[in-house]
Write an enzyme that holds these catalytic residues in place. Structure first.
Site, short mmCIF file in Angstrom:
data_model
loop_
_atom_site.label_atom_id
_atom_site.label_comp_id
_atom_site.label_asym_id
_atom_site.label_seq_id
_atom_site.Cartn_x
_atom_site.Cartn_y
_atom_site.Cartn_z
N GLU A 179 9.72 1.53 10.48
CA GLU A 179 10.70 2.59 10.20
C GLU A 179 9.98 3.91 10.43
OE1 GLU A 179 13.77 1.90 9.50
OE2 GLU A 179 13.53 -0.24 9.16
N GLU A 234 9.30 16.15 15.57
CA GLU A 234 9.52 16.05 14.12
C GLU A 234 8.53 16.97 13.40
OE1 GLU A 234 8.35 12.48 11.91
OE2 GLU A 234 10.35 12.49 11.01
N CYS A 253 12.95 11.46 6.76
CA CYS A 253 12.95 10.93 8.12
C CYS A 253 14.25 11.23 8.85
CB CYS A 253 12.69 9.43 8.10
SG CYS A 253 13.79 8.55 6.98
N LYS A 288 0.85 -1.20 0.00
CA LYS A 288 0.00 0.00 0.00
C LYS A 288 0.88 1.25 0.00
CE LYS A 288 -2.01 2.54 3.23
NZ LYS A 288 -1.90 3.84 2.57
P1 NAD Z 1 1.78 8.37 8.35
O1 NAD Z 1 2.08 7.67 9.62
O2 NAD Z 1 0.74 9.42 8.35
O3 NAD Z 1 1.34 7.31 7.23
C1 NAD Z 1 2.19 6.27 6.83
C2 NAD Z 1 1.36 5.19 6.15
O4 NAD Z 1 0.52 4.58 7.12
C3 NAD Z 1 0.44 5.71 5.04
O5 NAD Z 1 0.45 4.80 3.97
C4 NAD Z 1 -0.91 5.73 5.73
O6 NAD Z 1 -2.01 5.61 4.83
C5 NAD Z 1 -0.81 4.51 6.63
N1 NAD Z 1 -1.71 4.46 7.78
C6 NAD Z 1 -2.29 5.50 8.43
N2 NAD Z 1 -3.03 5.02 9.46
C7 NAD Z 1 -2.89 3.67 9.47
C8 NAD Z 1 -3.40 2.62 10.27
N3 NAD Z 1 -4.23 2.86 11.30
N4 NAD Z 1 -3.04 1.35 10.02
C9 NAD Z 1 -2.19 1.08 9.00
N5 NAD Z 1 -1.70 2.03 8.17
C10 NAD Z 1 -2.04 3.32 8.40
O7 NAD Z 1 3.18 8.95 7.81
P2 NAD Z 1 3.46 9.85 6.51
O8 NAD Z 1 2.96 11.23 6.77
O9 NAD Z 1 3.03 9.15 5.28
O10 NAD Z 1 5.05 9.84 6.47
C11 NAD Z 1 5.83 10.68 7.24
C12 NAD Z 1 6.44 9.93 8.40
O11 NAD Z 1 7.15 8.78 7.91
C13 NAD Z 1 7.48 10.76 9.13
O12 NAD Z 1 7.31 10.57 10.51
C14 NAD Z 1 8.80 10.18 8.65
O13 NAD Z 1 9.86 10.38 9.54
C15 NAD Z 1 8.45 8.74 8.49
N6 NAD Z 1 9.39 8.08 7.57
C16 NAD Z 1 10.31 7.21 8.10
C17 NAD Z 1 11.26 6.59 7.28
C18 NAD Z 1 12.28 5.65 7.85
O14 NAD Z 1 12.89 4.91 7.08
N7 NAD Z 1 12.51 5.64 9.15
C19 NAD Z 1 11.25 6.86 5.90
C20 NAD Z 1 10.29 7.74 5.40
C21 NAD Z 1 9.37 8.35 6.25
#
Ligand code: NAD
Length: 499
Positions: free
Chosen positions: A266, A400, A300, A189
């Site tokens: 992650e 963050e 991130c 997804k």
């Molecule tokens: P988010 O947590 O809002 O969403 C991430 C994913 O989770 C999306 O696909 C979303 O649709 C899904 N999601 C949301 N609610 C869910 C649920 N209840 N159950 C399952 N899936 C669900 O994050 P974002 O805004 O897309 O991304 C930004 C965040 O990602 C930042 O905190 C960033 O640091 C982190 N990030 C981490 C890494 C890493 O490798 N550590 C890499 C990229 C981004």
């Protein structure tokens, strides 16, 4: 400033559809979600919203492909290797369209997207090389000469991946390449804001004709779709990338399903950088600014908390300001552009709210930026923003933000003080130090508790080095052998050879 709305190229698939069991299918919810070009805030596609039933169909397809299909049960490692190599070549041959679509859908400068495409192709080639090198160990029984013990590595099973929006194609490769190489099957997804290159990837995988139906599936949508995937009982492992709050929720959910499953998460970061007095201040300022502002700060591992030694603080801060103000912003598909917009209105408002919070900090002040890029332009643009003299415990220095905002902390006197403060951080994703002193490098790399430490550079990543976090930045590792091993489970076989 004029931002141009670059037209999306003709796509060789229906951009409204998900990819399940080797076929393009609409969502049974009947609902669609708009996908934008964030540089101008205009809708470029309406993508179907998958239902829990669609997620079930995708997981069932991956389950059948795993337990009954040829990918796991008939193909040799060498056949899986060749399939992944063919996929890498297919991606390479279509990289121009992929780059353009990725740049339009994320708002990322085209020059940065090219690096992402280099990495994506390389990742599939790299992990193809592991597919025919799955190895166990022979372990002699210590007390009984009749017994032979050995381990066998097998694929974990059906993996459900949930991705963040910020590096759609590259983070897909981080996950999918090692999982397929290990012999797993996948339901993927993408982030709801950026599904287009994931769909394009599914199209290219289909075109190779080397991946049996059900081996790779795409479902589309937001939290409900992710939740349905996490909750599905036929999933054997969840690989999640996203925020700490969602990640914690995912961990709790995976423990509540009827059968527990492996999980890797992650998550976010608030990565510190340290400038010691013995460095080339101009070069360090450039590296700090790109370390923070790359991908408009939606990284991130962005360097967002900067420690500068007291003896060079007053000389360094103006250099930082000059480097940030020199960043070129403009149409992301223009070769000169170095920084693009934020991904959507929600992220834009969140970043401006943090800037407002930063302005209320007692001693901190805005060194540069602090505003939307220009009144009246469309899209989600915020100036590169630097606060100086920020208390290490301030909200803008500890939470963050995921935008182009750097907090230069109050000056420090000793590296021990920095390490002591950083070991209290809730995060542990990355850190950087700029110094020529071997002993300071050793003290820093030994003292810091985080997954990646850059010395005299920042943000350089290569496919073969593991990447991941400590504490709230998550657990599990992506990239490198560690990630491949994460998609394998170990069986122990004990054989009585005298029987
Ligand atoms: P988010 O947590 O809002 O969403 C991430 C994913 O989770 C999306 O696909 C979303 O649709 C899904 N999601 C949301 N609610 C869910 C649920 N209840 N159950 C399952 N899936 C669900 O994050 P974002 O805004 O897309 O991304 C930004 C965040 O990602 C930042 O905190 C960033 O640091 C982190 N990030 C981490 C890494 C890493 O490798 N550590 C890499 C990229 C981004």
């Amino acid at each position: 400033m004029t931002i141009t709305a670059t037209a999306l190229p003709q796509l060789p698939f229906d951009r409204s559809l998900a990819y399940i069991n080797g076929r393009w299918v609409g969502g049974s919810t009947g609902q669609t979600r708009d996908v934008e070009n964030p540089a101008v805030g205009a809708v470029i596609a309406a993508v179907c919203e998958s239902s829990a039933g669609d997620v079930d169909a995708a997981v069932q397809a991956a389950h059948v492909a795993f337990h009954e299909g040829p990918w796991v049960n008939e193909y040799s490692g060498a056949q899986r290797r060749d399939a992944l190599l063919a996929l890498a070549t297919e991606i390479e041959q279509h990289r121009k369209e992929l780059e353009l679509i990725e740049s339009i859908n994320t708002g990322k400068p085209i020059v940065d997207v090219r690096v992402e495409l280099d990495d994506t192709v390389d990742l599939f080639r790299h992990f193809a090389g592991y597919a025919d090198k799955v190895e166990g160990r022979h372990i002699a029984a210590q007390t009984n000469a009749r017994l032979e013990g050995y381990t066998v590595k097998v694929p974990v099973g059906v993996v459900g991946f949930i991705n963040a929006f910020n590096y759609p194609l590259c983070l897909l490769a981080w996950k999918v390449a090692p999982a397929l190489a290990a012999g797993c099957t996948v339901v993927f997804k993408p982030g709801p804001q950026t599904p287009l290159t994931t769909q394009y990837f599914a199209h290219l995988l289909h075109e190779t004709e080397k991946f049996p139906k059900g081996v790779f599936n795409v479902v589309l949508g937001g939290a409900d779709v992710g939740q349905a995937l996490v909750d599905h009982d036929l999933i054997d492992k969840i690989g999640f990338t996203g925020s700490v709050a969602t990640g914690k929720h995912v961990i709790r959910s995976t423990a509540s399903t009827a059968s527990v499953r492996a999980t890797s998460v992650e998550l976010g970061g608030k990565s510190p950088g340290v400038v010691m007095p013995d460095v080339d201040l101009d070069r360090a300022a450039q590296l700090v600014v790109s370390g923070c502002m790359s991908n408009a700060g939606m990284n991130c591992n962005a360097l967002t908390r900067l420690w500068v030694h007291r003896s060079v603080y007053d000389a360094f801060v103006p250099r930082l300001k000059a480097a940030a103000e020199a960043l070129v912003m403009g149409t992301p598909q223009d070769e000169r552009t170095q920084m693009g917009p934020l991904i959507d209105r929600r992220q834009y408002e969140r970043v401006l709210e943090y800037i407002r919070i930063g302005r209320e900090e007692d001693r901190a002040h805005v060194l540069t930026g602090g505003q939307p890029l220009e009144q009246g332009i469309p899209g989600y643009w915020v100036q590169p923003t630097i606060f100086s003299n920020v208390a290490p415990t301030a909200r803008i220095a500890t939470e963050e933000i995921f935008g182009p905002v750097l907090s230069v902390l109050e000056p420090f006197d000793s590296l021990e003080e920095v390490i002591r403060a950083e070991r209290k951080s809730e995060f542990g994703l990355a850190a950087g130090i700029f110094t020529r002193s071997h002993s300071d490098i050793a003290r820093f790399t030994r003292g810091m508790r985080c997954g990646t430490i850059w010395v005299n550079n920042y943000n350089a990543l290569y496919s073969y080095l593991p990447f991941g976090g400590f504490r709230n930045s998550g657990f599990g590792r992506e990239l490198g052998y560690e990630s491949f091993d994460g998609y394998l489970a170990t069986k122990a076989i004990i054989d009585d050879v005298s029987f």
